[in-house]
Design a protein around this motif. Structure first.
Motif, short mmCIF file in Angstrom:
data_model
loop_
_atom_site.label_atom_id
_atom_site.label_comp_id
_atom_site.label_asym_id
_atom_site.label_seq_id
_atom_site.Cartn_x
_atom_site.Cartn_y
_atom_site.Cartn_z
N ALA A 54 0.83 -1.20 0.00
CA ALA A 54 0.00 0.00 0.00
C ALA A 54 0.87 1.26 0.00
N TYR A 55 1.97 1.24 0.76
CA TYR A 55 2.91 2.36 0.74
C TYR A 55 3.51 2.53 -0.65
N LEU A 56 3.91 1.45 -1.28
CA LEU A 56 4.51 1.53 -2.62
C LEU A 56 3.52 2.07 -3.64
N ASN A 71 -1.19 13.58 5.37
CA ASN A 71 -2.30 12.62 5.20
C ASN A 71 -1.85 11.29 4.62
N ILE A 72 -0.56 11.06 4.52
CA ILE A 72 -0.05 9.84 3.89
C ILE A 72 -0.58 8.58 4.59
N LEU A 77 -3.79 3.77 4.32
CA LEU A 77 -4.87 2.97 4.91
C LEU A 77 -5.98 2.71 3.90
N ALA A 78 -6.36 3.74 3.14
CA ALA A 78 -7.41 3.57 2.13
C ALA A 78 -6.97 2.60 1.04
N ILE A 125 -10.33 -5.31 11.20
CA ILE A 125 -8.87 -5.40 11.30
C ILE A 125 -8.28 -4.02 11.56
N VAL A 126 -8.85 -3.00 10.95
CA VAL A 126 -8.37 -1.63 11.14
C VAL A 126 -8.42 -1.24 12.62
N LEU A 127 -9.38 -1.78 13.35
CA LEU A 127 -9.53 -1.45 14.77
C LEU A 127 -8.48 -2.12 15.66
#
Length: 154
Positions: A54-56, A71-72, A77-78, A125-127
């Protein structure tokens, strides 16, 4: 004999006569090998690899200067959320899960997890806490809520 706390927890084995010998047995999964319950280590590896991906992807669109964007983390995350939902919904795997050799399967053994279950599972999972609170089958709250289980592919 069940511990006292298990008697009031939902889905607890308290009061049952048959003791399970391995995680996933009540779903008809083997103790070892393909389709056995995936361990927590494999799951963390898969999550880490998906997060790096996701970072890449974010850096591919934003450039290296995107790392300075405040906001990175929300952008990453999105992207991670979309990668995870699409992968789990369609084939039960994300790129990280492919490398870690695990997949997400429904406990009723239906062929596809589907978008609504994948969205709920990924949102939980985000939580963070739901994946860490696991039951005897190695399923976190996110798996229990979406009626899924992570299994090994090899």
């Amino acid at each position: 004999m069940a511990r006292w706390i298990e008697s009031w927890l939902p889905g607890s084995p308290a009061g049952t006569d048959a003791a399970e010998t391995h995680p996933g047995e009540k779903f008809g999964l083997p103790a070892d090998g393909p389709n056995a319950v995936a361990g927590l280590g494999r799951r963390f590896v898969a999550l880490f690899l998906d997060w790096i991906l996701a970072y890449l992807v974010a850096l591919a669109f934003l450039g290296v200067d995107g790392l300075a964007d405040p906001n990175i983390r929300w952008i990453v995350l999105a992207i991670w959320y979309v990668i995870t939902v699409l992968g789990v919904a369609v084939i039960g795997m994300t790129p990280g899960k492919v490398v870690a050799r695990i997949r997400v399967a429904r406990t009723d053994m239906a062929q596809f997890v589907g978008v609504p279950r994948a969205m709920l599972r990924t949102l939980l999972i985000v939580l963070v806490l739901p994946p860490l609170a696991r039951d005897g089958d190695g399923r976190g709250w996110h798996d229990r809520a979406s009626t899924t289980i992570a299994v090994r592919t090899r």
